[in-house]
Write a protein that holds these residues in place. Structure first.
Motif, short mmCIF file in Angstrom:
data_model
loop_
_atom_site.label_atom_id
_atom_site.label_comp_id
_atom_site.label_asym_id
_atom_site.label_seq_id
_atom_site.Cartn_x
_atom_site.Cartn_y
_atom_site.Cartn_z
N GLY A 83 38.52 -38.75 -71.02
CA GLY A 83 38.64 -39.21 -69.64
C GLY A 83 38.99 -40.68 -69.56
N ALA A 84 38.42 -41.46 -70.50
CA ALA A 84 38.69 -42.90 -70.52
C ALA A 84 40.16 -43.17 -70.85
CB ALA A 84 37.77 -43.58 -71.54
N VAL A 85 40.70 -42.44 -71.83
CA VAL A 85 42.12 -42.59 -72.19
C VAL A 85 43.01 -42.24 -70.99
CG1 VAL A 85 43.99 -41.59 -73.61
CG2 VAL A 85 41.79 -42.19 -74.67
N TYR A 86 42.70 -41.11 -70.35
CA TYR A 86 43.54 -40.66 -69.23
C TYR A 86 43.49 -41.67 -68.07
CZ TYR A 86 46.19 -36.78 -67.14
OH TYR A 86 47.18 -35.98 -66.64
N LEU A 87 42.31 -42.25 -67.86
CA LEU A 87 42.18 -43.23 -66.78
C LEU A 87 42.89 -44.54 -67.13
CD1 LEU A 87 40.88 -44.07 -64.05
CD2 LEU A 87 39.02 -45.04 -65.40
N LEU A 88 42.58 -45.09 -68.29
CA LEU A 88 43.09 -46.43 -68.61
C LEU A 88 44.58 -46.42 -68.94
CD1 LEU A 88 40.05 -47.73 -70.67
CD2 LEU A 88 40.76 -48.47 -68.39
N VAL A 89 45.05 -45.39 -69.62
CA VAL A 89 46.46 -45.35 -70.03
C VAL A 89 47.34 -44.78 -68.91
CG1 VAL A 89 48.13 -44.51 -71.73
CG2 VAL A 89 45.81 -45.17 -72.46
N ASN A 90 46.95 -43.61 -68.39
CA ASN A 90 47.79 -42.95 -67.39
C ASN A 90 47.40 -43.28 -65.95
OD1 ASN A 90 47.97 -41.34 -69.94
ND2 ASN A 90 49.47 -40.19 -68.74
N GLY A 91 46.21 -43.84 -65.78
CA GLY A 91 45.75 -44.16 -64.43
C GLY A 91 45.37 -42.94 -63.62
N ARG A 92 44.92 -41.89 -64.33
CA ARG A 92 44.59 -40.65 -63.62
C ARG A 92 43.16 -40.22 -63.89
NH1 ARG A 92 49.68 -37.02 -62.69
NH2 ARG A 92 48.04 -35.58 -62.11
N VAL A 93 42.60 -39.50 -62.93
CA VAL A 93 41.29 -38.88 -63.11
C VAL A 93 41.49 -37.57 -63.88
CG1 VAL A 93 39.43 -37.68 -61.88
CG2 VAL A 93 40.23 -39.90 -61.07
N MET A 129 33.08 -43.07 -69.99
CA MET A 129 33.72 -43.09 -68.66
C MET A 129 33.25 -44.28 -67.82
SD MET A 129 36.17 -41.21 -68.00
CE MET A 129 36.56 -41.84 -66.39
N ALA A 166 34.99 -47.20 -69.06
CA ALA A 166 36.40 -47.15 -68.65
C ALA A 166 36.59 -47.60 -67.21
CB ALA A 166 36.96 -45.73 -68.83
N ALA A 174 47.25 -49.43 -64.59
CA ALA A 174 46.99 -48.71 -65.83
C ALA A 174 47.97 -49.21 -66.90
CB ALA A 174 47.18 -47.21 -65.61
#
Lengths: 138, 136
Positions: free
Chosen positions: A19-29, B54, B57, B67
């Motif tokens: 979830g952290a990767v998806y949020l920080l890299v892609n900006g998505r939940v 999370m 993050a 992002a």
């Protein structure tokens, strides 16, 4: 008490990292209900949605070649169809599931995420109590 | 292309975590919801563990404008507790209890879950489609 909680905690840390990767890299939940929903109703058929789904299915598929895994799901058609309809319909109506509202929502103290999570856990506990201990159908 | 690759990476890590945590075992999930039976606390550890990276993050995201691959971070949804949120979550909880599947684990176990998993995911997709006209 068995050691499943250790795997639970480790697995949880890995899930949170995803979830952290998806949020920080892609900006998505990170929300698999939104992935399924967006792909089927056409509201979001972006490459990200397809990529996320592919990764999510592929890794356990590869692992299953080496380690035997099972879901121990019910083999009752009515249970599976009713359960699937409720999960698909409910998560789309509420705009999130255990991942989007739970993991991603509670961790940012989102009031909607907290209320949604309390509701599905409460409803789930009530439903298991009724289905298992009162009616004896699961 | 980069966005798709990193989405696939996130999906892959998510799949690994779901497998490792035992959340693809529907008995464990139903066991967590079974507070008057043989209660299984594993899901609480999974949720607790997932909160740690999370929460970090979200803090890191708050310090950035965009992002890594560009675009704004998702805004905090306004605290609106309507029938869709409550009713939808209650319906989800009932289906979750009935089967022990929520969307993530159902997708992660698609390859090894047999016909039961396929039927569940097909019904879940149909349910999502039924909700589409009700979404604003």
């Amino acid at each position: 008490m068995d050691i499943n909680w250790i795997y639970g905690l480790l697995g949880g840390l890995v899930i949170g990292t995803a979830g952290a990767v998806y949020l920080l890299v892609n900006g998505r939940v990170m929300g698999p209900s939104s992935t399924v929903g967006g792909l089927v109703d056409g509201s979001d058929r972006s490459g990200e949605q397809v990529g996320f789904l592919a990764g999510l299915i592929a890794v356990p598929a590869i692992a299953a070649l080496m380690i035997p895994m099972q879901t121990y799901a019910s083999s009752n058609w009515a249970v599976l169809v009713m359960g699937g309809l409720l999960v698909g319909f409910g998560t789309r109506l509420a705009n999130g599931c255990t991942s989007g509202h739970g993991v991603c929502g509670i961790s940012r103290l989102s009031p909607r995420g907290i209320v949604a999570s309390a509701t599905y856990v409460g409803a789930g506990m009530l439903a298991v109590t009724l289905l298992r201990h009162v009616w004896g159908v699961i | 292309m980069q966005r798709t690759l990193f989405a696939a990476l996130a999906g892959a890590i998510f799949g690994l975590g779901l497998m490792l945590s035992g959340m693809t075992d529907t008995r464990s999930v139903q066991g967590f919801l079974d507070i008057f039976g043989a209660w299984n606390p594993t899901l609480a550890f999974v949720m607790g563990g997932a909160m740690i990276p999370m929460a970090i993050a979200w803090r890191l995201a708050a310090r950035r404008k965009t992002a890594v691959l560009g675009g704004n971070f998702p805004a905090m949804p306004p605290p609106r507790f309507d029938g869709a949120l409550i009713g939808g979550s209650a319906a989800f909880g009932a289906g979750w209890a009935l089967t022990g599947f929520c969307p993530g684990p159902a997708l992660a176990s698609l390859s090894f879950g047999g016909w039961q998993g396929l039927v569940f995911v097909a019904a879940m997709a149909a349910g999502a489609l039924l909700a589409a006209p009700l979404r604003r």
